[in-house]
Design a protein around this motif. Structure first.
Motif, PDB file in Angstrom:
ATOM      1  N   GLU A   1       3.075   1.353 -12.670  1.00 18.07           N
ATOM      2  CA  GLU A   1       4.165   0.348 -12.604  1.00 18.07           C
ATOM      3  C   GLU A   1       4.263  -0.220 -11.486  1.00 18.07           C
ATOM      4  O   GLU A   1       5.246  -0.988 -11.203  1.00 18.07           O
ATOM      5  N   THR A   2       3.628   0.152 -10.489  1.00 16.86           N
ATOM      6  CA  THR A   2       3.797  -0.080  -9.188  1.00 16.86           C
ATOM      7  C   THR A   2       2.651  -1.486  -8.594  1.00 16.86           C
ATOM      8  O   THR A   2       1.468  -0.965  -8.965  1.00 16.86           O
ATOM      9  N   PHE A   3       3.171  -2.458  -8.408  1.00 18.03           N
ATOM     10  CA  PHE A   3       2.173  -3.383  -7.822  1.00 18.03           C
ATOM     11  C   PHE A   3       1.915  -3.237  -6.307  1.00 18.03           C
ATOM     12  O   PHE A   3       2.607  -2.876  -5.464  1.00 18.03           O
ATOM     13  N   THR A   4       0.517  -3.503  -5.915  1.00 17.79           N
ATOM     14  CA  THR A   4      -0.159  -3.134  -4.839  1.00 17.79           C
ATOM     15  C   THR A   4      -1.020  -4.254  -4.571  1.00 17.79           C
ATOM     16  O   THR A   4      -1.139  -5.338  -5.223  1.00 17.79           O
ATOM     17  N   ALA A   5      -1.536  -4.225  -3.184  1.00 22.20           N
ATOM     18  CA  ALA A   5      -2.471  -5.009  -2.630  1.00 22.20           C
ATOM     19  C   ALA A   5      -3.733  -5.307  -3.535  1.00 22.20           C
ATOM     20  O   ALA A   5      -4.352  -6.242  -3.724  1.00 22.20           O
ATOM     21  N   GLY A   6      -4.067  -4.270  -4.351  1.00 21.67           N
ATOM     22  CA  GLY A   6      -5.198  -4.343  -5.423  1.00 21.67           C
ATOM     23  C   GLY A   6      -4.801  -5.157  -6.328  1.00 21.67           C
ATOM     24  O   GLY A   6      -5.859  -5.871  -6.714  1.00 21.67           O
ATOM     25  N   ASP A   7      -3.749  -5.003  -7.120  1.00 20.19           N
ATOM     26  CA  ASP A   7      -3.227  -6.179  -7.907  1.00 20.19           C
ATOM     27  C   ASP A   7      -3.464  -7.480  -7.618  1.00 20.19           C
ATOM     28  O   ASP A   7      -3.698  -8.353  -8.135  1.00 20.19           O
ATOM     29  N   LEU A   8      -2.867  -7.826  -6.159  1.00 21.90           N
ATOM     30  CA  LEU A   8      -2.849  -8.801  -5.457  1.00 21.90           C
ATOM     31  C   LEU A   8      -4.364  -9.569  -5.602  1.00 21.90           C
ATOM     32  O   LEU A   8      -4.294 -10.829  -5.981  1.00 21.90           O
ATOM     33  N   LEU A   9      -5.259  -8.889  -5.214  1.00 22.33           N
ATOM     34  CA  LEU A   9      -6.430  -9.546  -5.143  1.00 22.33           C
ATOM     35  C   LEU A   9      -7.237  -9.591  -6.298  1.00 22.33           C
ATOM     36  O   LEU A   9      -7.809 -10.426  -6.635  1.00 22.33           O
ATOM     37  N   VAL A  10      -7.144  -8.700  -7.429  1.00 22.89           N
ATOM     38  CA  VAL A  10      -7.459  -8.639  -8.367  1.00 22.89           C
ATOM     39  C   VAL A  10      -7.114  -9.671  -9.466  1.00 22.89           C
ATOM     40  O   VAL A  10      -7.844 -10.482  -9.985  1.00 22.89           O
TER      41      VAL A  10
ATOM     42  N   ARG B   1      -6.336   4.452  -3.785  1.00 22.30           N
ATOM     43  CA  ARG B   1      -6.838   3.906  -5.319  1.00 22.30           C
ATOM     44  C   ARG B   1      -6.504   2.202  -4.908  1.00 22.30           C
ATOM     45  O   ARG B   1      -7.302   1.422  -5.428  1.00 22.30           O
ATOM     46  N   ALA B   2      -5.551   1.995  -4.179  1.00 27.70           N
ATOM     47  CA  ALA B   2      -5.199   0.746  -4.196  1.00 27.70           C
ATOM     48  C   ALA B   2      -6.128  -0.103  -3.177  1.00 27.70           C
ATOM     49  O   ALA B   2      -6.558  -1.246  -3.627  1.00 27.70           O
ATOM     50  N   ILE B   3      -6.773   0.497  -2.396  1.00 31.14           N
ATOM     51  CA  ILE B   3      -7.605   0.066  -1.476  1.00 31.14           C
ATOM     52  C   ILE B   3      -9.077  -0.226  -2.324  1.00 31.14           C
ATOM     53  O   ILE B   3      -9.874  -1.032  -2.244  1.00 31.14           O
ATOM     54  N   GLY B   4      -9.456   0.627  -3.198  1.00 32.69           N
ATOM     55  CA  GLY B   4     -10.454   0.730  -4.104  1.00 32.69           C
ATOM     56  C   GLY B   4     -10.502  -0.344  -4.695  1.00 32.69           C
ATOM     57  O   GLY B   4     -11.531  -1.123  -4.908  1.00 32.69           O
ATOM     58  N   TRP B   5      -9.164  -0.533  -5.416  1.00 36.98           N
ATOM     59  CA  TRP B   5      -9.132  -1.899  -6.295  1.00 36.98           C
ATOM     60  C   TRP B   5      -9.496  -3.186  -5.202  1.00 36.98           C
ATOM     61  O   TRP B   5      -9.858  -4.368  -5.981  1.00 36.98           O
TER      62      TRP B   5
ATOM     63  N   LEU C   1       0.900  -1.226  -0.160  1.00 39.14           N
ATOM     64  CA  LEU C   1      -0.239   0.006  -0.017  1.00 39.14           C
ATOM     65  C   LEU C   1       0.772   1.279  -0.017  1.00 39.14           C
ATOM     66  O   LEU C   1       1.480   1.454   0.911  1.00 39.14           O
ATOM     67  N   PRO C   2       0.873   2.184  -1.091  1.00 34.16           N
ATOM     68  CA  PRO C   2       1.740   3.130  -1.210  1.00 34.16           C
ATOM     69  C   PRO C   2       1.306   4.210  -0.067  1.00 34.16           C
ATOM     70  O   PRO C   2       0.424   4.355   0.487  1.00 34.16           O
ATOM     71  N   ARG C   3       2.549   5.025   0.309  1.00 33.00           N
ATOM     72  CA  ARG C   3       2.268   6.128   1.370  1.00 33.00           C
ATOM     73  C   ARG C   3       1.643   7.163   0.804  1.00 33.00           C
ATOM     74  O   ARG C   3       0.879   7.901   1.702  1.00 33.00           O
ATOM     75  N   ASP C   4       1.660   7.378  -0.450  1.00 33.51           N
ATOM     76  CA  ASP C   4       0.911   8.546  -1.133  1.00 33.51           C
ATOM     77  C   ASP C   4      -0.563   8.412  -0.706  1.00 33.51           C
ATOM     78  O   ASP C   4      -1.017   7.048  -1.422  1.00 33.51           O
ATOM     79  N   PRO C   5      -1.197   9.319  -0.022  1.00 36.38           N
ATOM     80  CA  PRO C   5      -2.723   8.880   0.044  1.00 36.38           C
ATOM     81  C   PRO C   5      -3.414   8.638  -1.036  1.00 36.38           C
ATOM     82  O   PRO C   5      -4.175   7.952  -1.070  1.00 36.38           O
ATOM     83  N   ALA C   6      -3.394   9.497  -2.105  1.00 39.15           N
ATOM     84  CA  ALA C   6      -4.236   9.139  -3.238  1.00 39.15           C
ATOM     85  C   ALA C   6      -4.023   7.732  -3.968  1.00 39.15           C
ATOM     86  O   ALA C   6      -4.924   6.920  -4.275  1.00 39.15           O
ATOM     87  N   ALA C   7      -2.781   7.474  -3.882  1.00 39.84           N
ATOM     88  CA  ALA C   7      -2.285   6.116  -4.393  1.00 39.84           C
ATOM     89  C   ALA C   7      -2.954   4.889  -3.430  1.00 39.84           C
ATOM     90  O   ALA C   7      -3.242   3.905  -4.111  1.00 39.84           O
TER      91      ALA C   7
END
Length: 217
Positions: free
Chosen positions: A157-166, A94-98, A85-91
């Motif tokens: 280009e950044t893999f997040t927990a959103g990508d993991l679940l999707v 978005r990851a949590i939304g995904w 989960l990125p530190r940038d609040p907006a990013a």
């Protein structure tokens, strides 16, 4: 305390590699964190329901936090490290939304399709229900592919927990249907080629070495 996750020691062949404790293993492997596994027997879940009231897997216990539901557990793990989960609040938002998208918008129709194709296969009612569910799945896959476009991951280009679940949810899609959207095939394969996923998958499969429950087959 080393986190302890629950997992079955046997599932039918079609479910091998798809049980949701894999998501927890994958998240922990992405962060290089060790974990232990607690085996849950299909035929005796009475004591286990204190951890997971519905008797399903996974449950999670790290000595401070006890959780069930795979999405909640992945979110808890991801909140501890910017690699998921990125530190940038907006990013981060978005990851949590995904993550929520994966478990609601995408997984719900795919589970309905699995009900028709696997769990209720051969029953007369499934033929009438299948066209509507297949249209629903194709619509969602097409919409996801359009949003992904030519990006490596959902947010660039950044893999997040959103990508993991999707990506894990996309593994439930029938191969022939997913092949209609090559962008998603490439995306799923890109995510699951990650070493952390491969380690998690191998660990889950290795744990599925118990006998089938009485009466199976």
């Amino acid at each position: 305390m080393t986190p302890v996750i629950s997992a079955y020691n046997w599932v039918p062949p079609p479910a091998r590699g798809l049980v949701r404790d894999l998501r927890i293993r994958w998240a922990l492997e992405e962060l290089g964190r060790p974990y232990a596994v607690e085996t849950v027997l299909h035929q005796d879940k009475t004591a286990y329901r204190a951890k997971q009231p519905f008797g399903q897997v996974p449950a999670y216990d790290d000595g401070e936090v006890q959780l069930f539901e795979s999405g909640a557990i992945v979110l808890h793990i991801a909140e501890q490290d910017e690699r998921l989960l990125p530190r940038d609040p907006a990013a981060r938002a978005r990851a949590i939304g995904w993550m929520f998208c994966a478990l609601n918008t995408l997984e719900v129709p795919l589970l309905q399709l699995a009900e028709l194709n696997i769990f209720s296969a051969g029953q007369a009612w499934t033929e009438g229900a299948r066209p509507k569910v297949e249209r629903w799945v194709r619509q969602r896959l097409g919409q996801l592919a359009a949003r992904l476009g030519d990006k490596t991951y959902l947010d660039g280009e950044t893999f997040t927990a959103g990508d993991l679940l999707v990506a894990d949810v996309l593994r439930q899609a029938p191969d022939a249907m997913l092949a209609e959207t090559p962008t998603l095939v490439a995306y799923r394969d890109r995510c699951t080629a990650r070493p952390a996923f491969q380690k998690a998958l191998a660990a889950q499969l290795a744990d599925l070495n118990g006998p089938p429950p009485p009466g199976w087959g």
